[in-house]
Structures are given as C-alpha cells and as structure tokens.
Design an enzyme around this catalytic site. Structure first.
Site, PDB file in Angstrom:
ATOM      1  N   GLU A 104       6.266  23.705  67.875  1.00 46.86           N
ATOM      2  CA  GLU A 104       6.892  23.273  69.120  1.00 46.86           C
ATOM      3  C   GLU A 104       5.906  22.495  69.987  1.00 46.86           C
ATOM      4  O   GLU A 104       6.298  21.722  70.861  1.00 46.86           O
ATOM      5  CB  GLU A 104       7.384  24.515  69.863  1.00 46.86           C
ATOM      6  CG  GLU A 104       8.289  24.256  71.037  1.00 46.86           C
ATOM      7  CD  GLU A 104       8.894  25.554  71.548  1.00 46.86           C
ATOM      8  OE1 GLU A 104       8.962  25.717  72.765  1.00 46.86           O
ATOM      9  OE2 GLU A 104       9.300  26.395  70.715  1.00 46.86           O
ATOM     10  N   GLY A 158      15.201  26.367  75.125  1.00 48.64           N
ATOM     11  CA  GLY A 158      14.953  27.528  74.277  1.00 48.64           C
ATOM     12  C   GLY A 158      15.207  27.203  72.813  1.00 48.64           C
ATOM     13  O   GLY A 158      16.032  26.352  72.474  1.00 48.64           O
ATOM     14  N   ARG A 159      14.498  27.883  71.935  1.00 52.69           N
ATOM     15  CA  ARG A 159      14.582  27.557  70.508  1.00 52.69           C
ATOM     16  C   ARG A 159      15.991  27.740  69.947  1.00 52.69           C
ATOM     17  O   ARG A 159      16.424  26.968  69.085  1.00 52.69           O
ATOM     18  CB  ARG A 159      13.584  28.410  69.719  1.00 52.69           C
ATOM     19  CG  ARG A 159      12.154  27.954  69.908  1.00 52.69           C
ATOM     20  CD  ARG A 159      11.190  28.823  69.137  1.00 52.69           C
ATOM     21  NE  ARG A 159       9.831  28.298  69.238  1.00 52.69           N
ATOM     22  CZ  ARG A 159       8.770  28.903  68.730  1.00 52.69           C
ATOM     23  NH1 ARG A 159       8.904  30.056  68.098  1.00 52.69           N
ATOM     24  NH2 ARG A 159       7.573  28.364  68.854  1.00 52.69           N
ATOM     25  N   ASP A 160      16.697  28.777  70.395  1.00 58.55           N
ATOM     26  CA  ASP A 160      18.060  28.965  69.899  1.00 58.55           C
ATOM     27  C   ASP A 160      18.943  27.793  70.298  1.00 58.55           C
ATOM     28  O   ASP A 160      19.792  27.341  69.526  1.00 58.55           O
ATOM     29  CB  ASP A 160      18.633  30.295  70.389  1.00 58.55           C
ATOM     30  CG  ASP A 160      18.653  30.418  71.908  1.00 58.55           C
ATOM     31  OD1 ASP A 160      17.745  29.876  72.572  1.00 58.55           O
ATOM     32  OD2 ASP A 160      19.582  31.066  72.442  1.00 58.55           O
TER      33      ASP A 160
END
EC number: 1.3.5.1
Length: 588
Positions: free
Chosen positions: A255, A285-287
């Site tokens: 990231e 956010g990653r999700d």
C-alpha cells in the site's frame, strides 16, 4: 511412549515479529524461554511486510494517538475492541522507539527523524485531511524488524529451536496448557517442551486460499492447535483481501506504493477510486479498495491480460529516483513476477488473500480467553496468543495498513511483560500426565500409520479451490452453504489420506500432511463463521445481505470447536482513557 523432555519457563511457538518480540521480553524478564520455529526465524512471514509500522510519532506533521485510534476503530467497521485499540495506539510510539534503540534501520527524514509515509484510512483530527503515519524502512520494514529482533534474542540468550514443528498443545487434567510436543524437521525426533506458559505466535493462514500474499508456511497451525485443544476462535469470517497482489502470482504490492502517490486505473485509463471514495481515493480502507477493483472487473472495465481481468497500478509518474529510494523491493518484485518495469509501465494487480483479522480471542496481556456458560470471559490457564493468530481484537472487520506490525510488537511486548504476573495469579499447576502428552501425538501417529488412501496434495487443492470460489471478496448465502457442504466432504477425504514418505530426516511430506490438518480446521471454522454472519461489514461482504446491521451484528462471532456451532461475544466499547467512538457509517 517416553518422550525426551525440555523444560522452560515459557515456550513461544512461532518466530515472526510477534513471537520474537514476546520471546525477547520474556528473556529480558529473567525467565528461560524456548522459541520454536518451523523455519529459520528470519524467514518467518513477517519478512514480507513491506510498507511500515503505523504509529503516531508526529515526525511529518502534528499527530496524536487518539487520531490513530479513531482511524483504527472506523477501519474495523466498529467491531474492534476499543480498550485494545486504545492500548495499541497509546503504547505504539514507545514500542517503536524501543526498536529504533535496538538498531532497526528506519528510513530518515532530512532532520534525522524516522520517515513516515501516508497509508490508507489515515486521517488527522478525527477524519480530517490525509495523515502520514506509517514509519518505514524503505519497502522492507518487516525484513529489518525480523533481523533486529533476531539479533536481540541472541543477545538476551533466548533458546532458539529452528526447523522444529509444533504438533499440538499439551493440557493437564485441570485444563491448563503445559507446553507442547514438537518434531525436529531435520531428524524426526519428537520432544515434549514442558512449560507453564505457552505462547502461540504462528501467524496467519492465507494458504487456505488459492491466491494469497502469504508464504507457504502460513497454514493456520495455531488455529488448528487451539481448536483441537477446545479453544474457540473469533471473527473467522473476516479475511482481508489486499487490493494489490500481482495478477497471476499473488505477490504483495505494498500500500506504500499508493502512499507515495501511485494510483489505480481501469482499462479505460480512469482513476476509478474517485467514484468509490471521493475524498481518500486510492487510500481508502483496504476492503473498500478491494471491492472497488472487483466491481470494475465485474462490470467489464477490468484490464485484459494472460492472468485474467485485473486493474493497473501506475507508478511511473513518480520517477526513477523516488522508486529506487523508497520502493526498491517493489521494482524487484514487479520485474520478477509481473515481468514489467514500474519505472516505465503500470503493474497488473488484483485483490488477493492477505490477512486473518480473526483468530484466538485474547486479553491485552495476551492471555487466551474462552466464554463460560454465563457468557463471561474466562482465561485459559497457561495459554497466550500474539500477532496474527490472536484476535485482541484491534482489527475488527478490516485491518488498516501498517497496523499489523504495530500489533506484533505492542502485544508481543505486552504478553512478555505480563507473563510472569499471569503465572503468579494462576498459582500452582499439576504436571501433565503421560496420557496427556500422548494425546498430543494422535495426529502424528495417524499419519505415520497410514500407507494407503488419497493423495493429500489433491485434497489440499480441493480445499483451496472451495475457499477461493465460495468465500472470497464477495460472498453469497447459497454459494457459502454449498462451500460448507463441500468442505465437509473434503474433511472426510482427509481422514483417508496417506503419507508415502516414511523417512525421518527432513521428511517435508510429513510436515505438509500435518499442515493440511490445520488448513482444514481453519477453513472449516471460516466457512461456518461466514455462513453465520448475515450482514455486510468490513471484509465480510454479502450480496444477499448488503447492509451493515448494528442492531443484530455489532458483536464478535465465536466458533466453538466441540460442537462446531456459533455464539456471539460483546465488542468492548469501554476505552480507559477517553470516551468511546460510537458506530457511524464508514465513508472515505
């Protein structure tokens, strides 16, 4: 069977960042400590952590641990335990500066302070402008961390057992954990490691999926050991799919690439994250980012290639000098696994299994918890868990980048600091009997006596395909129910699998068979848990239940191994030093 016995005050199973930090603290406390690792310690999977350690040092701008806490609670989709998150964010700066004093070679700002880069989900002033909070050693922070901790463990006389594989926990008649049995991979010798404190630090289990950033050693050994000992596991439906794995290989692209200014493109050359996260864009956010990539692909805007549809990660605009100084490892990985040079062209990326947010429920002190008939937390005597195998829970339904390394060092340190005190509170315990010890050898004996049956390699492939197809980024009730039934069939097949290699020295097939048992335990707990949670929250995204349901599901899920059933556990909303952050809709 009379096994050789090695006795220590504590045995730590797993020599990644959490295990080595715990072992170091235990040794510094003057206790004897055995550190067991199935690989040489510096080959543990922490070595692949690239981006950095997220911590409110305030080196690039004013910062505050409470801002970090807010971001982490929000990132967790509000099922992270706020007492644990508070402890991690408040203690983080001290724990990171200790690493600096140990000699961890952080990258530096012009004034000599530790370099910090922006990561996803970070903000200033409780949701304000983008923060730069992730302390980094170029893009090889995990590598630097492991070597630093390994040197410190040698200095402090931790007894290290490299290439030893833990078989199972040993419990006495009172239910206290009294160490473990383990097999030496080099010789095949089996030894009972006797200890009043056993620390599980075995890392993740991403190898339950076909596509994962995880190393081949990440097989859920701690989950399997805990479940066979009757210990529940928490939030096992919550698996993070990192947005940027190299398409076709699954190798992680940090990231930190987006933190340095890289961005994602679809086949039309659009920066599509502006549609899904107008403010944070590629640093949501990653999700959120993983789902956005998959939506682009599902709607026909994915890039074509020999690895199938994917997105592109553009870095070339940053320039060769920046890439070579701040992301040298990514240049090397991209050229090796994607056959592209990021200085000249984008990297093909796709979401891939990265991190297990769930795991063994613990206190901030690392003590493992179960729940009694009254629904109250109770400590399992003699057993601790730290790192990715543990569920404190600071990550909840979605982990923020850089918080994993912070989790390792803060809670590895905490478990070591509180271990002696915990044992004193526990009081005297009776030794494990011969039958208790022999019970921990049941799996090994079964594999050693099986010469006919199915090839375990084919069973492993079937398990991974089932998980990849039915429990991935997007989920749906009918598919998950079908997947659970498939796993039941695969589990029966595993009972009739064979071990062909009967040798003792470096019998890697035997180890792989033992690992397969643990993969099966982990996958099954994941499938049951995912079917149980009928909402979408964080990494658990269901087409048939697309909304978050705080009335019903603002809670942890617990998988009970004895009955293979599910219960709920309350989320801790009581930080000690500040008011709790109430649940809100997550927007980036």
């Amino acid at each position: 069977m009379n096994l050789p016995v090695r006795e220590f005050d504590a045995v730590v199973i797993g020599a990644g960042g959490a295990g080595m930090r715990a072992a170091l603290q235990i040794s510094q406390m003057g206790l004897s400590c055995a550190l067991l690792s199935k690989v040489f310690p510096t080959r543990s999977h922490t070595v692949s952590a690239q981006g950095g350690i997220t911590v409110a040092l305030g080196n690039t701008h004013e910062d505050n641990w409470e801002w970090h806490m807010y971001d982490t609670v929000k990132g967790s989709d509000y099922i992270g335990d706020q007492d644990a998150i508070e402890y991690m964010c408040k203690t983080g700066p001290e724990a990171v500066l200790e690493l600096e004093h140990m000699g961890l070679p952080f990258s530096r700002l012009d004034d000599g302070s530790i370099y910090q880069r922006p990561f996803g989900g970070q903000s200033r002033n409780f949701g304000g402008e983008q923060a730069a909070r992730t302390a980094a050693a170029a893009d090889r922070t995990g590598h630097a961390l492991l070597h630093t901790l390994y040197q410190q463990n040698l200095k402090n006389h931790t007894t290290i057992f490299s290439e030893w594989y833990a078989l199972d926990l040993v419990k006495n008649q009172d239910g206290a954990v009294m160490g473990c049995t383990a097999i030496c991979i080099e010789t095949g010798e089996v030894v009972y490691f006797k200890a009043r404190a056993t620390v599980l630090a075995t890392g993740g289990a991403g190898r339950i999926y076909q596509s994962t950033t995880n190393a081949h050693i990440n097989t859920g050994d701690g989950v399997g050991m805990a479940l066979r000992a009757g210990v529940p596991v928490q939030d096992m439906e919550m698996w993070q799919f990192h947005p940027t794995g190299i398409a076709g290989a699954g190798v992680l692209v940090t990231e930190g690439c987006r933190g340095e200014g890289g961005y994602l493109l679809n086949k039309h050359g659009e920066r599509f994250m502006e549609r899904y996260a107008p403010n944070a864009k590629d640093l949501a956010g990653r999700d959120v980012v993983a789902r956005s990539i998959m939506i682009e692909i599902r709607e026909g805007r994915g890039c074509d290639g020999p690895w199938g549809p994917h997105a592109k990660l553009k870095l070339d605009h940053l320039g060769k000098d920046v890439l070579e100084s701040r992301l040298p490892g990514i240049l090397e990985l991209s050229r090796t696994f994607a056959h592209v040079d990021p200085v000249k062209e984008p990297i093909p990326v796709i979401p891939t299994c990265h991190y297990m947010m769930g795991g063994i429920p613990t206190k901030v002190t690392g003590q493992v918890l179960a729940v009694n008939e009254q629904g109250e937390d109770v400590v399992i005597p003699g057993l601790f868990a730290v790192g990715e195998i543990a569920c404190v829970s600071v990550h909840g339904a979605n982990r923020l980048g850089g918080n994993s390394l912070l989790d390792l060092i803060v809670f590895g340190r905490s478990a070591g600091m509180h271990l002696q005190e915990s044992l004193e509170e526990q009081g005297a315990t009776r030794d494990a009997s011969n039958s208790d010890i022999e019970a921990s050898l049941d799996r090994l004996n079964r594999w050693n006596s099986t010469r006919s049956g199915e090839d375990p390699v084919e069973i492993r492939k079937a398990l991974q395909a089932c998980m990849q197809h039915n429990f991935s980024v997007f989920r749906e009730g009918d598919a998950m129910a079908k997947g659970l039934e498939e796993l039941k069939v695969i589990r029966e097949r595993l009972k009739n699998a064979r071990l062909d290699d009967t040798s003792n020295d470096f019998n890697t097939q035997r180890i792989e068979c033992l690992e397969l048992d643990n993969l099966m335990e982990t996958a099954y707990a994941t499938a049951v848990s995912a079917n149980f949670r009928t909402e979408s929250r964080g990494a658990h995204s269901r087409f048939d239940y697309p909304d978050r349901d705080d009335d019903k599901w603002l809670c942890h899920t617990l998988y009970q191994p004895q009955t293979e059933s599910m219960t709920r556990r309350k989320v801790n909303m009581q930080p000690k030093l500040r008011p709790a952050f109430p649940p809100k809709v997550r927007t980036y």
